[in-house]
Design an enzyme around this catalytic site. Structure first.
Site, PDB file in Angstrom:
ATOM      1  N   TYR A 116       0.859  -1.186   0.000  1.00  0.00           N
ATOM      2  CA  TYR A 116       0.000   0.000   0.000  1.00  0.00           C
ATOM      3  C   TYR A 116       0.892   1.231   0.000  1.00  0.00           C
ATOM      4  CZ  TYR A 116      -3.351   3.567   1.480  1.00  0.00           C
ATOM      5  OH  TYR A 116      -4.123   4.697   1.549  1.00  0.00           O
ATOM      6  N   GLU A 204      -3.247   7.696  -4.082  1.00  0.00           N
ATOM      7  CA  GLU A 204      -3.154   6.362  -3.491  1.00  0.00           C
ATOM      8  C   GLU A 204      -2.913   5.303  -4.553  1.00  0.00           C
ATOM      9  OE1 GLU A 204      -5.978   4.721  -0.240  1.00  0.00           O
ATOM     10  OE2 GLU A 204      -6.750   3.905  -2.125  1.00  0.00           O
TER      11      GLU A 204
END
Length: 401
Positions: A116, A204
């Site tokens: 992530y 993101e």
């Protein structure tokens, strides 16, 4: 402002972040041809792995069945038929779901590990921060709640930006090895530059992945296979390219309509429409409605300089919500002239008609003139009740509804 994944992937690619080949379709008929194009561009052959993903501004696509792996033109067409013919219902869409109008077909990749990576603003430190985790591909909120030690945060200097030594430290902490480190560092630095240059509020990549080792890439390749971007609305005037990515079909139509008239409107789930001037007063109005047992249907702040036309439009927006069973107007005129509000109410009554209860509380600048206008327009406002103060207004509208 949010954008679609396929748009975010293009922003990453333009910034030098490697992403697999992909294309967007809007019809079932294009699915098979686009599948062939994508897998051949990626060098995967006619029966290569690809992924079909619904393009909506909501998460939970995979669990809802709107992310599908396919290995043939026929499978791609079947996936497209399902997604374009059904509403996507997930934890983020609510029970009504969302229509899917666009699909991303992307080349599949073998995954050795998922990570992530994101940049957003930390309001406590008042800095942008790089957030990373070796547990990608899942909801980061769940990881943060269950394994807070698995989250790495690196503050970004507001003048110098993310530095190479910071990115390397994060790369090593995530477990990257060999040539993976330089690839990951380059991606972090490029993502940081995009975040700052495009006035992002969120950038993101989830997941950022490493592919298995091959002869050509003995350490594997670090790739971004998903992208999520949000932008500061107050900064989009500087970025015509970002403005062009706005998709009105993904937004609440009433909120877009309100924005054109300088109104701040947010739809809620209740049945009492609110028309108020000032954000703080609007919040207090919603609170007191709930205190008296009601449920606000919206947040609507007309501001301090609204025109009669804008006030009339505000009523039209409120009444366009079929859930609204009553309207409460709460005006405390400082900059706002109560007479302007009153004329807007009467105009709206003439244009739209009021069949639901209407409770009006006016105080402040030119209040006597405002009350007189409402009294004169009583013929057009058969459901109108005047209120002495805020508590009285809330009690009357909740009882009426």
């Amino acid at each position: 402002m949010k954008i679609h994944e396929f748009q975010g992937r293009q922003i990453l690619a333009d910034a030098g972040v490697p992403v697999p080949a992909a294309a967007v379709i809007e019809s079932i008929e294009d699915a098979a041809t686009t599948y062939k194009q994508v897998v051949n561009e990626a060098g995967l052959g006619d029966q290569g792995l690809a992924v079909v993903k619904a393009q909506v501004h909501a998460g939970g696509r995979g669990k809802a069945g709107f992310v599908k792996l396919v290995r043939s033109p026929a499978e791609a067409e079947d996936a497209a038929r399902f997604m374009l013919s059904n509403k996507m219902v997930s934890v983020q869409t609510g029970p009504d779901g969302l229509d899917v109008n666009k699909l991303l077909i992307a080349a599949g990749v073998e995954i050795a590990h998922e990570y992530y990576l994101a940049i957003t603003t930390d309001r406590k430190s008042r800095r942008n921060v790089l957030i990373a985790s070796a547990e990608g591909g899942v909801e980061i909120e769940k990881v943060a709640a269950e394994k807070p030690d698995a989250i790495i945060t690196e503050p970004i200097d507001p003048l110098m930006g993310l530095q190479g030594h910071q990115a390397r430290r994060v790369a090593f902490a995530l477990g990257f090895k060999g040539k993976q480190v330089s690839q990951a560092v380059r991606i972090m630095l490029n993502l940081s530059r995009v975040f700052a240059s495009k006035d992002c509020t969120l950038a993101e990549i989830n997941p950022l992945i490493v592919t298995p080792a091959t002869t050509d890439h003995p350490d594997g390749q670090v790739l971004a296979i998903d992208a999520k971007f949000s932008f500061d609305d107050n900064g989009t005037f500087r970025h015509k390219d970002i403005q062009s990515l706005f998709d009105p079909t993904e937004e609440n139509a009433a909120e877009i309509r309100a924005k054109k008239f300088g109104l701040s409107y947010i739809a809620l789930d209740g049945n009492i429409g609110c028309l108020v001037n000032g954000a703080g007063l609007a919040m207090a109005t919603m609170d007191i409605i709930k205190l008296h047992g009601g449920e606000p249907a919206n947040f609507l702040d007309v501001g301090g300089s609204a025109t009669e036309e804008a006030v009339t439009e505000a009523f039209g927006i409120i009444l366009s919500d079929p859930q609204v069973k009553g309207i409460m107007v709460n005006i405390f005129g400082g900059i706002m002239d109560c007479a302007v509000i009153a004329r807007g109410i009467v105009n709206a009554a003439k244009l739209l008609g009021f069949s639901v209860p209407l409770v009006v509380r006016l105080e402040g600048t030119n209040v006597q003139a405002g009350r007189a206008i409402l009294k004169e327009g009583a013929m057009d406002l058969p459901t109108l009740q005047a209120a002495d103060d805020l508590a009285d207004a809330a009690e009357k509208i909740c009882q009426a509804v």
